[in-house]
Design a protein around this motif. Sequence first.
Motif, PDB file in Angstrom:
ATOM      1  N   CYS B  24     -12.423  74.545 199.695  1.00 33.72           N
ATOM      2  CA  CYS B  24     -12.950  73.818 198.533  1.00 33.72           C
ATOM      3  C   CYS B  24     -13.983  72.795 198.976  1.00 33.72           C
ATOM      4  O   CYS B  24     -13.703  71.955 199.832  1.00 33.72           O
ATOM      5  CB  CYS B  24     -11.822  73.105 197.794  1.00 33.72           C
ATOM      6  SG  CYS B  24     -10.579  74.231 197.157  1.00 33.72           S
ATOM      7  N   PRO B  25     -15.180  72.820 198.371  1.00 29.72           N
ATOM      8  CA  PRO B  25     -16.194  71.829 198.729  1.00 29.72           C
ATOM      9  C   PRO B  25     -15.651  70.412 198.536  1.00 29.72           C
ATOM     10  O   PRO B  25     -15.025  70.122 197.514  1.00 29.72           O
ATOM     11  CB  PRO B  25     -17.333  72.105 197.739  1.00 29.72           C
ATOM     12  CG  PRO B  25     -17.101  73.496 197.252  1.00 29.72           C
ATOM     13  CD  PRO B  25     -15.626  73.741 197.328  1.00 29.72           C
ATOM     14  N   GLY B  27     -13.162  69.000 199.476  1.00 27.43           N
ATOM     15  CA  GLY B  27     -11.743  68.893 199.156  1.00 27.43           C
ATOM     16  C   GLY B  27     -10.873  69.700 200.092  1.00 27.43           C
ATOM     17  O   GLY B  27     -11.271  70.007 201.216  1.00 27.43           O
ATOM     18  N   PRO B  28      -9.674  70.054 199.621  1.00 31.99           N
ATOM     19  CA  PRO B  28      -8.662  70.666 200.486  1.00 31.99           C
ATOM     20  C   PRO B  28      -8.898  72.150 200.737  1.00 31.99           C
ATOM     21  O   PRO B  28      -9.899  72.720 200.289  1.00 31.99           O
ATOM     22  CB  PRO B  28      -7.387  70.479 199.665  1.00 31.99           C
ATOM     23  CG  PRO B  28      -7.854  70.566 198.244  1.00 31.99           C
ATOM     24  CD  PRO B  28      -9.205  69.897 198.236  1.00 31.99           C
ATOM     25  N   ILE B  30      -7.167  75.578 199.783  1.00 30.59           N
ATOM     26  CA  ILE B  30      -6.160  76.161 198.892  1.00 30.59           C
ATOM     27  C   ILE B  30      -5.667  77.453 199.533  1.00 30.59           C
ATOM     28  O   ILE B  30      -6.468  78.351 199.809  1.00 30.59           O
ATOM     29  CB  ILE B  30      -6.762  76.475 197.506  1.00 30.59           C
ATOM     30  CG1 ILE B  30      -7.260  75.204 196.823  1.00 30.59           C
ATOM     31  CG2 ILE B  30      -5.754  77.219 196.627  1.00 30.59           C
ATOM     32  CD1 ILE B  30      -6.190  74.351 196.211  1.00 30.59           C
ATOM     33  N   ALA B  53      -2.280  73.154 198.408  1.00 29.89           N
ATOM     34  CA  ALA B  53      -3.547  72.565 198.828  1.00 29.89           C
ATOM     35  C   ALA B  53      -3.268  71.790 200.111  1.00 29.89           C
ATOM     36  O   ALA B  53      -2.469  70.852 200.103  1.00 29.89           O
ATOM     37  CB  ALA B  53      -4.092  71.636 197.747  1.00 29.89           C
ATOM     38  N   CYS B  66      -2.524  67.998 200.180  1.00 25.22           N
ATOM     39  CA  CYS B  66      -3.559  67.132 199.590  1.00 25.22           C
ATOM     40  C   CYS B  66      -2.945  66.342 198.442  1.00 25.22           C
ATOM     41  O   CYS B  66      -2.126  66.865 197.688  1.00 25.22           O
ATOM     42  CB  CYS B  66      -4.694  68.035 199.086  1.00 25.22           C
ATOM     43  SG  CYS B  66      -5.850  67.272 197.920  1.00 25.22           S
ATOM     44  N   ASP B  67      -3.324  65.077 198.309  1.00 26.13           N
ATOM     45  CA  ASP B  67      -2.872  64.295 197.148  1.00 26.13           C
ATOM     46  C   ASP B  67      -4.063  63.748 196.351  1.00 26.13           C
ATOM     47  O   ASP B  67      -3.907  62.831 195.554  1.00 26.13           O
ATOM     48  CB  ASP B  67      -1.944  63.160 197.578  1.00 26.13           C
ATOM     49  CG  ASP B  67      -2.668  62.086 198.393  1.00 26.13           C
ATOM     50  OD1 ASP B  67      -3.879  62.261 198.688  1.00 26.13           O
ATOM     51  OD2 ASP B  67      -2.029  61.079 198.739  1.00 26.13           O
ATOM     52  N   GLY B  68      -5.237  64.308 196.576  1.00 25.62           N
ATOM     53  CA  GLY B  68      -6.406  63.881 195.806  1.00 25.62           C
ATOM     54  C   GLY B  68      -7.146  62.694 196.399  1.00 25.62           C
ATOM     55  O   GLY B  68      -8.190  62.305 195.883  1.00 25.62           O
ATOM     56  N   THR B  69      -6.615  62.115 197.497  1.00 17.07           N
ATOM     57  CA  THR B  69      -7.256  60.936 198.084  1.00 17.07           C
ATOM     58  C   THR B  69      -8.678  61.241 198.572  1.00 17.07           C
ATOM     59  O   THR B  69      -9.522  60.341 198.635  1.00 17.07           O
ATOM     60  CB  THR B  69      -6.404  60.384 199.249  1.00 17.07           C
ATOM     61  OG1 THR B  69      -5.092  60.111 198.754  1.00 17.07           O
ATOM     62  CG2 THR B  69      -6.990  59.118 199.828  1.00 17.07           C
ATOM     63  N   HIS B  70      -8.948  62.514 198.894  1.00 17.47           N
ATOM     64  CA  HIS B  70     -10.303  62.856 199.370  1.00 17.47           C
ATOM     65  C   HIS B  70     -11.372  62.382 198.388  1.00 17.47           C
ATOM     66  O   HIS B  70     -12.492  62.106 198.777  1.00 17.47           O
ATOM     67  CB  HIS B  70     -10.414  64.370 199.608  1.00 17.47           C
ATOM     68  CG  HIS B  70     -10.171  65.199 198.387  1.00 17.47           C
ATOM     69  ND1 HIS B  70      -8.926  65.702 198.058  1.00 17.47           N
ATOM     70  CD2 HIS B  70     -10.997  65.609 197.397  1.00 17.47           C
ATOM     71  CE1 HIS B  70      -9.010  66.384 196.928  1.00 17.47           C
ATOM     72  NE2 HIS B  70     -10.254  66.340 196.503  1.00 17.47           N
ATOM     73  N   LYS B  71     -10.996  62.297 197.099  1.00 11.21           N
ATOM     74  CA  LYS B  71     -11.985  61.856 196.107  1.00 11.21           C
ATOM     75  C   LYS B  71     -12.256  60.348 196.238  1.00 11.21           C
ATOM     76  O   LYS B  71     -13.380  59.904 196.077  1.00 11.21           O
ATOM     77  CB  LYS B  71     -11.491  62.189 194.694  1.00 11.21           C
ATOM     78  CG  LYS B  71     -11.400  63.695 194.451  1.00 11.21           C
ATOM     79  CD  LYS B  71     -10.978  64.018 193.022  1.00 11.21           C
ATOM     80  CE  LYS B  71      -9.495  63.771 192.830  1.00 11.21           C
ATOM     81  NZ  LYS B  71      -9.002  64.225 191.503  1.00 11.21           N
TER      82      LYS B  71
END
Lengths: 361, 82
Positions: B24-25, B27-28, B30, B53, B66-71
Amino acid sequence: MRIPETRGPVSSALFKVLVQAPASSAADLDALHAMVAGQLALAADIIGHEDIQLSLFSLYELHYSGLDGVADDWEWEPGLIRIRRMIEEPFEKALREAARKVGREHGVPATGAFTGSQLPGGNPTSDDVARILFDLAASDTGPSVSRYVARKASLEQLKEFLVHKSVYQLKEADPHTWAIPRLTGRAKAALVEIQADEYGGGRPERMHSALFARTMRGIGLDDSYGAYVDSVPAVSLASVNLMSLCGLNRRLRGAITGHLAIYEMTSSQPNRFYGNGFRRHGFDAGVTHYFDEHVEADAVHEQIAGRDLAGGLVEAEPELLGDVLFGATAVMAIDSRLSAHLLGSWESGKSSLRAAVPVAA
Amino acid sequence: MNQEQPETTENGAGEPAASSIVVCPDGPLIVRGEFEIVTPSGGPVPRDRKTVALCRCGASAIKPYCDGTHKMIKFRTERPAG
Ligand code: FES
């Protein structure tokens, strides 16, 4: 669920009709029709209109698990469907207006004005759609209920928070499931994959609605479906009505995918904060598991929903891009209105629930 | 009515691979299909869902997931070619 308390002339007339047999209600149905037409003409703010949102919510409920004492035949009774559509039309119009405003504020590109990797004909790819939606979600910097819950909310406010959410979360995922037979190929597979996870991957006790019910019980709330409908204001009902509108109308299949994508994309971090708010008050995993589960689940779902579901649908049906963005911005519009209501109430020391409807704890 | 599935991975036999990893660009990763996630000593890493993810930004609080922290940290990856 039981029939809610009335909130005005439309819901009064509606519930009077619904407790009758469809065959013997012609006169009252006519009266209801006239009543709805008259009240809609007077409604300046349909999204915040208690009587109309409750009526629409109750009409939709006939398509979910029904209302106690109401004949199942009412679900597809043409006279009643006609009334539902009379309400849906101005509701959708108001949603589109609110959504356009959010779109302008957040710099959503006009349909047909994309740059980057494009398919022949200038259509966006699934990656383009995912990027647009992620950018939109990232630009949502409005007042944050999740931070308030994490740091400041009292026990009473935590209960209120769950009461608002319960109207949807006890049937979590159901409105989006309506879209499955309206999709094909990649978008359909993506939605089924997300929904299977929402429904616990075959384990009923892991269904997200069941996890939410456990959270409610853990904090001393009634977890029966619809128990608190009477307690929540119009805007909370409107947020669920938006999903039912987009889920039940096939022509809005683009909107329901955009709705789900933004819902997932704005969820994993807030759920961590929600969990922290409950931990701050000493609740253990029995209560916080629902939120902890969503931190992990939604980080998976947001990728699938943005790229394969919404993006896959737009690659297959490029003309639906506008509706995908409508669904995405509509949920942001309603959410920010609900957030403003919650924070406004709490910061001025008031209940965010309807007056005179105390939460039994 | 079915659309093409251009991203289906195929092995030499022309059958879809048993599992796939979507890069995923920003991101994680999948991961879906048939696979196990194990610790260095081979024990199972707790896993609650079929498709996962995996964090590749390093900032997740629930690694390996992944918990979305990459954002929040504005993690950026190269755009995959094509
Ligand atoms: S890739 Fe999502 S948190 Fe690291």
